[in-house]
Design an enzyme around this catalytic site. Structure first.
Site, short mmCIF file in Angstrom:
data_model
loop_
_atom_site.label_atom_id
_atom_site.label_comp_id
_atom_site.label_asym_id
_atom_site.label_seq_id
_atom_site.Cartn_x
_atom_site.Cartn_y
_atom_site.Cartn_z
N ARG A 108 0.87 -1.17 0.00
CA ARG A 108 0.00 0.00 0.00
C ARG A 108 0.90 1.22 0.00
O ARG A 108 1.69 1.42 0.93
CB ARG A 108 -0.91 0.01 1.23
CG ARG A 108 -1.82 1.24 1.32
CD ARG A 108 -2.65 1.18 2.59
NE ARG A 108 -3.39 2.43 2.80
CZ ARG A 108 -4.63 2.65 2.39
NH1 ARG A 108 -5.28 1.72 1.73
NH2 ARG A 108 -5.23 3.81 2.63
N HIS A 135 -7.19 1.11 -6.64
CA HIS A 135 -7.50 0.52 -5.33
C HIS A 135 -8.34 -0.74 -5.55
O HIS A 135 -9.54 -0.78 -5.22
CB HIS A 135 -8.25 1.55 -4.50
CG HIS A 135 -8.29 1.26 -3.03
ND1 HIS A 135 -7.72 0.13 -2.47
CD2 HIS A 135 -8.85 1.95 -1.98
CE1 HIS A 135 -7.91 0.14 -1.16
NE2 HIS A 135 -8.59 1.22 -0.85
N GLN A 138 -10.52 -2.70 -2.75
CA GLN A 138 -11.75 -1.98 -2.39
C GLN A 138 -12.86 -2.28 -3.38
O GLN A 138 -14.03 -2.36 -3.03
CB GLN A 138 -11.46 -0.47 -2.35
CG GLN A 138 -12.68 0.39 -2.00
CD GLN A 138 -13.09 0.29 -0.55
OE1 GLN A 138 -12.26 0.42 0.34
NE2 GLN A 138 -14.37 0.07 -0.30
N ASP A 231 -15.89 10.16 -2.17
CA ASP A 231 -14.64 9.95 -1.44
C ASP A 231 -14.18 11.31 -0.92
O ASP A 231 -14.68 12.36 -1.36
CB ASP A 231 -13.60 9.34 -2.39
CG ASP A 231 -12.34 8.86 -1.68
OD1 ASP A 231 -12.35 8.78 -0.44
OD2 ASP A 231 -11.34 8.58 -2.37
N CYS A 272 -15.72 4.85 0.65
CA CYS A 272 -14.66 3.90 1.02
C CYS A 272 -14.06 4.19 2.40
O CYS A 272 -13.36 3.34 2.95
CB CYS A 272 -13.57 3.88 -0.04
SG CYS A 272 -12.83 5.49 -0.39
N ARG A 317 -14.59 -5.54 3.16
CA ARG A 317 -13.17 -5.53 2.82
C ARG A 317 -12.50 -6.82 3.30
O ARG A 317 -11.69 -7.42 2.59
CB ARG A 317 -12.45 -4.32 3.46
CG ARG A 317 -12.84 -2.96 2.93
CD ARG A 317 -12.44 -2.74 1.48
NE ARG A 317 -11.04 -3.01 1.20
CZ ARG A 317 -10.02 -2.22 1.53
NH1 ARG A 317 -10.23 -1.08 2.18
NH2 ARG A 317 -8.77 -2.55 1.22
#
Length: 330
Positions: A108, A135, A138, A231, A272, A317
């Site tokens: 990440r 991502h 996700q 987001d 998210c 997740r």
């Protein structure tokens, strides 16, 4: 046709077919049922994974750690100060060392090129926990959440509000194109996704009977949306000096009761996380003091409404990351 992802890295959804993504969603459902029933599933006993974080996270780290341990694996976490990657050791050398010690590597961080290079040299599956461009973990969670709420993916009208050229805007556009959802990016034209990626997604969408659209009109973007997604307005790693410009650009794209009122009656709200829906954070307080706003990308009444599925999404997740690791390591 049977799907076999063993030994594959998971770097971006563009690398995977619709049937492969469908396999991961269905596998996630199976793991979710096992977890909710309390049925042990230590299917990867004896394997070890490393989580390499150059950008910190709550959901990504916890999801990988719990998923890995549920599957019976040993898990090592390396925070931003615990690795020499990029400082004293090259990305390629780090990947080759970690690949000798571990069965899988999560990364990440920043550039997509880093995770791609790690996968090139590691010799074991590498999973993208987030880069500046994509991502993908996700996305499987988001697709699972939408399907749980509507019973289907194909034909769903999906609108993303905000910075549409960040990793979430890019990834959601790809995910929708791959799985047959009609995607609309609702943003100022300065923040539209990269034109080349839009063209690629339009080609994929045409094959899957769905559409890709871009609009600057927030009301038009919200019209008949089944999913309203947003987001935060400033991504991790961007300078704080950008807040004023980004607020001025995006304040007209805030998801509020007015926007949700234009969406379909059964519409859901997704995010998210983390979210600046109030000023109960250090950054939230700072923004209120500097710019006089207590709610940014989404208002608190929407975030806390019955239409909001953000915590279902966050839980998913774990289940979907478990599926990704199992599918590539089994």
């Amino acid at each position: 046709m049977a799907v076999n992802l063993c030994g594959r890295s998971f770097l971006k959804l563009l690398d995977f077919s619709t049937s492969e993504i469908r396999y991961l969603i269905d596998l996630s459902k199976q793991f979710k049922n096992l977890k909710l029933c309390g049925t042990p599933h230590r299917y990867l006993e004896g394997k070890n994974i490393v989580l390499l974080f150059e950008k910190t996270s709550t959901r990504t780290r916890c999801s990988f750690e719990v998923a890995g341990r549920d599957l019976g694996m040993g898990v090592t976490y390396l925070d931003p100060g615990s690795s020499q990657m990029g400082k004293k050791e090259s990305i390629a050398d780090t990947a080759r060392v970690l690949g000798r010690l571990y069965d899988g590597i999560e990364y990440r961080g920043f550039s997509q090129e880093i995770v791609e290079e790690m996968a090139q040299y590691a010799g074991v599956p590498v999973w993208n926990g987030l880069t500046d461009e994509f991502h993908p973990t996700q996305m499987i969670a988001d697709l699972l959440t939408v399907e749980e709420k509507f019973g289907r993916l194909r034909g769903i009208n999906f609108t993303y509000f905000g910075d549409a050229r960040n990793n979430m805007g890019n990834s959601l556009m790809v995910a929708c194109a791959k799985m047959g959802l009609n995607f609309t990016a609702c943003a100022p034209s300065d923040l539209f996704p990269d034109a080349d990626l839009v063209d690629v997604c339009k080609e994929i969408a045409a094959q899957n009977g769905c559409s890709i659209a871009l609009t600057e009109d927030a009301s038009r973007g919200a019209q008949n949306a089944d999913v309203v997604y947003t987001d935060i307005w400033l991504s991790m790693g961007e300078p704080d000096e950008m807040w004023e410009r980004r607020i001025n650009l995006l304040k007209g794209y805030q998801v509020n009761k007015g926007i949700m009122g234009l969406a379909s009656p059964h519409a859901i709200f997704m995010h998210c996380l983390p979210s600046f829906h109030d000023d109960n954070t250090v950054i939230g307080k700072s923004i209120r003091e500097k710019f006089g706003i207590a709610e940014m990308e989404v208002t608190n009444d929407v975030f806390e409404s019955q239409q909001s599925v953000v915590f279902d999404e966050a839980e998913n997740r774990m289940h979907t990351i478990k599926a990704i690791m199992y599918a590539t390591l089994k």
